[in-house]
Design an enzyme around this catalytic site. Structure first.
Site, PDB file in Angstrom:
ATOM      1  N   LYS A 206      -6.466  -7.510  12.820  1.00 33.92           N
ATOM      2  CA  LYS A 206      -5.666  -6.678  11.923  1.00 33.92           C
ATOM      3  C   LYS A 206      -4.801  -5.749  12.767  1.00 33.92           C
ATOM      4  CE  LYS A 206      -7.323  -3.036   9.488  1.00 33.92           C
ATOM      5  NZ  LYS A 206      -6.331  -1.968   9.659  1.00 33.92           N
TER       6      LYS A 206
ATOM      7  N   GLN B 236     -15.497   7.140   7.691  1.00 35.58           N
ATOM      8  CA  GLN B 236     -15.596   6.314   6.483  1.00 35.58           C
ATOM      9  C   GLN B 236     -16.635   6.889   5.528  1.00 35.58           C
ATOM     10  OE1 GLN B 236     -13.432   4.205   5.856  1.00 35.58           O
ATOM     11  NE2 GLN B 236     -13.009   2.722   7.482  1.00 35.58           N
TER      12      GLN B 236
ATOM     13  N   ASP C  21      -7.000  -1.183  16.290  1.00 39.20           N
ATOM     14  CA  ASP C  21      -6.441   0.172  16.183  1.00 39.20           C
ATOM     15  C   ASP C  21      -6.239   0.761  17.575  1.00 39.20           C
ATOM     16  OD1 ASP C  21      -6.235   0.114  13.396  1.00 39.20           O
ATOM     17  OD2 ASP C  21      -8.346   0.655  13.169  1.00 39.20           O
TER      18      ASP C  21
ATOM     19  N   ARG D 198     -13.834   0.143  14.836  1.00 37.10           N
ATOM     20  CA  ARG D 198     -14.506   0.838  15.931  1.00 37.10           C
ATOM     21  C   ARG D 198     -15.850   0.247  16.331  1.00 37.10           C
ATOM     22  NH1 ARG D 198     -13.056   6.394  13.013  1.00 37.10           N
ATOM     23  NH2 ARG D 198     -13.051   4.858  11.317  1.00 37.10           N
TER      24      ARG D 198
ATOM     25  N   LYS E 253       0.335  -1.462   4.439  1.00 40.06           N
ATOM     26  CA  LYS E 253       0.114  -0.737   3.184  1.00 40.06           C
ATOM     27  C   LYS E 253       1.421  -0.198   2.592  1.00 40.06           C
ATOM     28  CE  LYS E 253      -4.548   0.948   4.433  1.00 40.06           C
ATOM     29  NZ  LYS E 253      -4.664   0.715   5.874  1.00 40.06           N
TER      30      LYS E 253
ATOM     31  N   THR F 107     -11.187   3.305   1.677  1.00 42.23           N
ATOM     32  CA  THR F 107     -12.643   3.461   1.854  1.00 42.23           C
ATOM     33  C   THR F 107     -12.997   4.829   2.430  1.00 42.23           C
ATOM     34  OG1 THR F 107     -12.317   2.173   3.859  1.00 42.23           O
ATOM     35  CG2 THR F 107     -13.351   1.047   2.020  1.00 42.23           C
TER      36      THR F 107
ATOM     37  N   ASP G  15      -1.491  -4.882   8.370  1.00 44.92           N
ATOM     38  CA  ASP G  15      -1.967  -3.874   7.418  1.00 44.92           C
ATOM     39  C   ASP G  15      -1.010  -2.679   7.404  1.00 44.92           C
ATOM     40  OD1 ASP G  15      -3.639  -2.246   5.840  1.00 44.92           O
ATOM     41  OD2 ASP G  15      -4.904  -1.686   7.536  1.00 44.92           O
TER      42      ASP G  15
ATOM     43  N   ASP H  21       6.479   1.888  -2.008  1.00 50.51           N
ATOM     44  CA  ASP H  21       7.823   2.455  -2.153  1.00 50.51           C
ATOM     45  C   ASP H  21       8.405   1.898  -3.455  1.00 50.51           C
ATOM     46  OD1 ASP H  21      10.380   3.600  -1.609  1.00 50.51           O
ATOM     47  OD2 ASP H  21      10.073   3.323   0.530  1.00 50.51           O
TER      48      ASP H  21
HETATM   49  O1  C5P Z   1     -12.920   1.589  12.719  1.00 50.54           O
HETATM   50  P1  C5P Z   1     -13.097   1.121  11.308  1.00 50.54           P
HETATM   51  O2  C5P Z   1     -14.014  -0.090  11.192  1.00 50.54           O
HETATM   52  O3  C5P Z   1     -13.485   2.248  10.363  1.00 50.54           O
HETATM   53  O4  C5P Z   1     -11.653   0.620  10.884  1.00 50.54           O
HETATM   54  C1  C5P Z   1     -11.356   0.226   9.563  1.00 50.54           C
HETATM   55  C2  C5P Z   1      -9.951  -0.268   9.519  1.00 50.54           C
HETATM   56  O5  C5P Z   1      -9.676  -0.658   8.171  1.00 50.54           O
HETATM   57  C3  C5P Z   1      -8.896   0.771   9.887  1.00 50.54           C
HETATM   58  O6  C5P Z   1      -7.857   0.066  10.557  1.00 50.54           O
HETATM   59  C4  C5P Z   1      -8.411   1.313   8.558  1.00 50.54           C
HETATM   60  O7  C5P Z   1      -7.075   1.697   8.589  1.00 50.54           O
HETATM   61  C5  C5P Z   1      -8.566   0.083   7.663  1.00 50.54           C
HETATM   62  N1  C5P Z   1      -8.714   0.328   6.232  1.00 50.54           N
HETATM   63  C6  C5P Z   1      -9.726   1.118   5.697  1.00 50.54           C
HETATM   64  N2  C5P Z   1      -9.817   1.306   4.348  1.00 50.54           N
HETATM   65  C7  C5P Z   1      -8.947   0.706   3.520  1.00 50.54           C
HETATM   66  C8  C5P Z   1      -7.941  -0.102   4.048  1.00 50.54           C
HETATM   67  C9  C5P Z   1      -7.853  -0.286   5.418  1.00 50.54           C
HETATM   68  O8  C5P Z   1     -10.545   1.642   6.459  1.00 50.54           O
HETATM   69  N3  C5P Z   1      -9.103   0.828   2.213  1.00 50.54           N
END
Ligand code: C5P
Length: 229
Positions: A30, A185, A9, A206, A59, A114, A57, A62
């Protein structure tokens, strides 16, 4: 055990290059919207040329025809994994799969993010079942559409494995070692909990990218995930 998937990210190719330069082994990374919308397919080709596997990713969500056409384009990129929102419906998921026909790219569906709590799901979506029920429903629809698996939280991974079979991928973000901040999260778990609860892949952002030493943090997470401690 599958490698932990590192969520890149970052906002630019320079940041990605600097990050990847800290590792001497092939990774599974990712690429999400933040990076893809800045750097586009060129960056995906660059990461692939370095020998890494890629979960793109984006997502998609549409109308079926648009998603099918978009997937045809993504199939040409030769990434390992792509996704759609299960909320786009059965027909959209089937169309996404058609778009990938002839490629090796696997397709998974996002169930509930999540970052979504049950009360937020009720308020925002007017979906008045439990979060687990909603996620399980989406997983079954994804399976019915012929997808390879879902993105879900660790909390639902076990039930999805039981309902959809152990080969159905359960890719789980929201992973944090016990010592690291949960950030935004809501449904988080440690790598060891993810293993115990039946995740097939973990996504870690992160906790690795913002660590003082990302390579060390990655190595520790990989060991915890593979059951070495
Ligand atoms: O930094 P962190 O570990 O929270 O990053 C989680 C990654 O997973 C982010 O790129 C977020 O967009 C992705 N993601 C998520 N939940 C989902 C699908 C993807 O957190 N259901």
């Amino acid at each position: 055990m599958n490698k932990p998937i590192i969520a890149l990210d970052f906002a630019s190719k320079q940041q990605v290059e600097a990050f990847l330069a800290q590792f001497s082994e092939p990774l599974f990374v990712k690429v999400g919207m933040e990076l893809y919308f800045q750097e586009g397919p060129e960056l995906v080709r660059f990461i692939k040329s370095q020998g890494h596997s890629i979960f793109l990713d984006l997502k998609l969500h549409d109308i079926p025809n648009t998603v099918e056409s978009a997937m045809k384009g993504l199939a040409n990129l030769g990434v390992d994994l792509v996704n759609v929102h299960a909320a786009g419906g059965l027909e959209m998921m089937k169309a996404a799969k058609r778009g990938l026909a002839g490629s090796e790219t696997k397709l998974i569906a996002v169930t509930q993010l999540t970052s979504t709590s049950e009360s937020q799901m009720h308020e925002d979506q007017l979906v008045y079942v439990s979060l687990e029920e909603s996620v399980l429903h989406y997983a079954k629809r994804a399976m019915q559409a012929g997808l390879d698996g879902v993105v879900c939280s660790v909390l639902e991974a076990e039930a999805i494995g039981e309902a959809c079979g152990q080969n159905f991928l359960r890719v789980t973000p929201g992973i944090r070692p016990a010592t690291v901040s949960v950030d935004d999260q809501k449904r988080v778990a440690t790598p060891a909990q993810a293993r115990a609860k039946g995740s097939t892949h973990i996504v870690v952002g992160r906790a690795i990218t913002k660590a003082e030493n990302p390579a060390d943090s990655y190595a520790q997470i990989r060991e915890e995930w593979s059951g070495k401690f």
